[in-house]
Motif scaffolding. Structure first.
Motif, short mmCIF file in Angstrom:
data_model
loop_
_atom_site.label_atom_id
_atom_site.label_comp_id
_atom_site.label_asym_id
_atom_site.label_seq_id
_atom_site.Cartn_x
_atom_site.Cartn_y
_atom_site.Cartn_z
N ARG A 190 -17.81 -0.40 24.78
CA ARG A 190 -16.86 0.70 24.97
C ARG A 190 -16.40 0.75 26.43
NH1 ARG A 190 -16.08 5.54 21.78
NH2 ARG A 190 -17.89 4.93 20.55
N CYS A 238 -13.25 6.86 24.98
CA CYS A 238 -14.60 7.28 25.37
C CYS A 238 -15.32 8.10 24.31
CB CYS A 238 -14.56 8.08 26.67
SG CYS A 238 -14.01 7.12 28.10
N PHE A 239 -14.59 8.88 23.52
CA PHE A 239 -15.25 9.84 22.65
C PHE A 239 -15.16 9.52 21.16
CE2 PHE A 239 -14.78 12.31 26.51
CZ PHE A 239 -15.97 13.02 26.56
N LYS A 288 -25.52 14.53 19.96
CA LYS A 288 -26.22 13.53 20.78
C LYS A 288 -25.58 13.34 22.15
CE LYS A 288 -29.23 12.37 17.62
NZ LYS A 288 -30.69 12.60 17.79
N PHE A 289 -24.43 13.96 22.37
CA PHE A 289 -23.73 13.77 23.64
C PHE A 289 -24.38 14.65 24.71
CE2 PHE A 289 -20.47 14.59 26.82
CZ PHE A 289 -20.00 13.31 27.06
N TYR A 333 -18.76 14.63 14.55
CA TYR A 333 -18.42 13.52 15.44
C TYR A 333 -17.11 13.82 16.17
CZ TYR A 333 -21.99 10.65 13.17
OH TYR A 333 -23.18 10.15 12.70
N GLY A 393 -22.62 6.68 27.40
CA GLY A 393 -22.63 7.32 26.09
C GLY A 393 -22.27 6.41 24.94
N GLY A 394 -21.46 5.37 25.21
CA GLY A 394 -20.99 4.51 24.13
C GLY A 394 -21.45 3.07 24.20
N ILE A 425 -18.38 9.33 18.74
CA ILE A 425 -19.61 9.80 19.39
C ILE A 425 -20.08 11.08 18.71
CG2 ILE A 425 -20.63 10.64 21.54
CD1 ILE A 425 -19.99 7.71 21.66
N LYS A 426 -21.35 11.15 18.38
CA LYS A 426 -21.90 12.33 17.72
C LYS A 426 -22.01 13.47 18.72
CE LYS A 426 -25.36 13.64 14.32
NZ LYS A 426 -26.56 13.21 13.55
#
Length: 544
Positions: free
Chosen positions: A100, A127-128, A135-136, A200, A95-96, A131-132
């Motif tokens: 990350r 991790c988060f 989009k996750f 986000y 995801g990142g 992050i949008k």
């Protein structure tokens, strides 16, 4: 003896020693009482019944369990991994990105030194953060595969036996909710809720007020609080949530000895087939596995460049053994004698050029390298058609590639032209499928030639998948070549002639070729298409 103001100092020392002994005895007694309860047992709830896991089947019949509400600890009962690091690493990397994931890897030793709750919050933040939310999709496209592969069969079975299910997890809801609801039919998931600012994730968890916690318990259990149809299932080495489990009539505890007798959940016991999933990592990224991947990548990058140079620079007689020595191996299985016929046909066509079409090779789709391995198997170059191919992949490909337009008339004319020029490789699935399933074949190929050579393909990778639905597709062949070992199985099947295809519709021919390839590989046929795959994994119809 020594006297001070008429008092014996020796007696004072004896009194002090007795007091110290008394305090030590009280401390020892306190510790002994604390340790006499396994972790997770709340001593203030002694009125509750803590029972062994084995007695659950004896006390409740299958019919009773269907009417029962089960509250269970996800990590303690269902998941086999004792660490949550692998799941967070999947989120961080998939995801990142690489950076990350590297940050999480470097911070994890510090996480291990801190308390469990603080360590979890650190991993959540890494991790988060940034992050949008919209989009996750990792919790839907990547994690279910690893959760299924990391599940206990016995724990999974016990949960599935119950009617209504409430799952408690230490993981964020966005990571675990889809898996529990889709594969375990859990009615309600209680996990960490993440804060969102302007769409986000900010990497922080929401604190639930006590008043809201009580309201939540009422919403979950309603009139069933304290009912005999409300039971709990936990693990002996995990602290149970006393606010939730205190409402259970009986609580069954799974011990470490029980888990030593348990086994992993086999694929044929999945509640529903796992056909589509995304992501690059093939292995469960434990800390040691992640370390091995990080150590390999610099060498793997050099190997990738070397393999590309060898593949596009040397003839097959030289490149095949060299690539095999570097770890890119291919295994050929000829289940027909069409190659002998092909050599004779080739001599005839050299005299009467243009009077006979080339051979149409029809294969299932594993990676973008499918046509290359087929070309190596028959030891001659072929042409291939594809729906989408990046400029980088097209530049590096040692074969001629042509793009399909998704217009039946245009694609039909182009395939006709290419067959008149030579051999052609077609992947009627239109997209790749990682699992042992074959997607529905487009019947267009069966309208172009009466002589079809089915080719069954299977690929095995050790670290990275060479396919993606939501990532950068131009990196697909590079990720495949980045593996320490990559193996292709190429099985050339019996040739279809006009005798086999006479009187059959194009759809019937496509279905029979699909079935033949699937049976050869031991795969299962499906009616799913490229559009179905991309709607599940990327939220679009796959048109690029």
């Amino acid at each position: 003896m020594c006297y001070v103001n008429g008092t014996c100092t020796n007696n004072n020392h004896q009194k002090t020693d007795r007091k110290m002994s008394h305090y030590l005895f009280l401390l020892f007694k306190f510790l002994l009482k604390s340790l006499s309860y396994p972790r997770g047992y709340q001593r203030k709830n002694r009125s509750l019944k803590y029972l062994k896991y084995e007695t659950m089947a004896e006390k409740h019949t299958s019919e009773e369990l269907l009417k029962t509400t089960l509250v269970f600890d996800v990590e303690g009962v269902v998941l086999r991994s004792t660490s949550l690091f692998p799941y967070f690493m999947l989120v961080a990397f998939e995801g990142g990105g690489v950076l990350r994931g590297l940050v999480l890897f470097l911070f994890y030793p510090l996480v291990c030194l801190l308390s469990k709750d603080i360590g979890l919050k650190i991993m959540v933040f890494i991790c988060f953060f940034g992050i949008k939310k919209d989009k996750f999709s990792i919790g839907r496209t990547v994690l279910p595969k690893f959760f299924l592969e990391d599940s206990w069969f016995e724990g999974f079975q016990e949960v599935m036996r119950c009617g209504r299910k409430v799952g408690l997890s230490e993981l964020p809801m966005v990571m675990i909710e889809v898996f529990l609801k889709d594969y375990l039919s859990v009615d309600l998931v209680l996990g960490r809720d993440l804060k969102v600012v302007c769409g986000y994730f900010v990497g922080l968890t929401k604190e639930v007020p006590s008043t809201r916690s009580h309201l939540l318990i009422n919403d979950v259990f309603g009139v069933r609080k304290g009912d005999s149809n409300l039971i709990g299932l936990g693990c002996s080495n995990k602290i149970l949530d006393r606010h939730i489990f205190s409402h259970c009539k009986d609580i069954y505890i799974v011990s470490d000895a029980d888990k030593r007798r348990w086994r992993a959940l086999p694929r044929d016991k999945y509640p529903k087939p796992l056909i589509f999933h995304d992501g690059r990592i093939t292995l469960m990224p434990t800390y040691l596995t992640t370390l091995a991947i990080i150590m390999w990548v610099p060498f793997g990058f050099l190997f990738t460049i070397l393999r590309i140079i060898i593949g596009i620079s040397f003839p097959y007689t030289m490149s095949i053994p060299i690539l095999s020595y570097t770890g890119m191996r291919g295994r050929l299985y000829i289940i027909s004698n069409h190659t002998t016929k092909f050599d004779k046909t080739r001599k005839d066509t050299s005299k009467n050029k243009g009077k006979k079409k080339g051979t149409l090779y029809v294969c299932n789709h594993k990676t973008l390298l499918d046509p290359i391995y087929i070309s190596m198997a028959i030891m001659k170059p072929v042409t291939t058609v594809t729906y989408s191919l990046s400029r980088l992949s097209e530049f590096l490909a040692p074969l001629k590639t042509y793009h399909l337009s998704r217009n039946k008339e245009k694609d039909s004319k182009m395939m006709e032209m290419l067959l008149n020029q030579g051999d052609l490789v077609v992947c009627p699935e239109g997209t790749t499928c990682r699992e042992p399933y074959v997607l529905r074949f487009s019947p267009l190929f069966s309208e172009k030639s009466n002589e079809i050579v089915p080719v069954a393909l299977d690929s095995k990778v050790s670290m990275f998948y060479g396919t993606t639905a939501s990532g950068f597709k131009f990196l697909d062949p590079l990720f495949f070549l980045l593996n320490p070992i990559g193996i292709y199985h190429v099985m050339i099947l019996e040739k279809w002639t006009s005798e086999n295809t006479c009187g059959k519709s194009s759809i019937d021919i496509a279905n029979q070729v699909q079935r033949q390839i699937a049976e050869t590989l031991g795969f299962q046929c499906t009616n799913l298409t490229r559009k179905d795959k991309y709607m599940v994994l990327a939220g679009n119809d796959g048109i690029i």
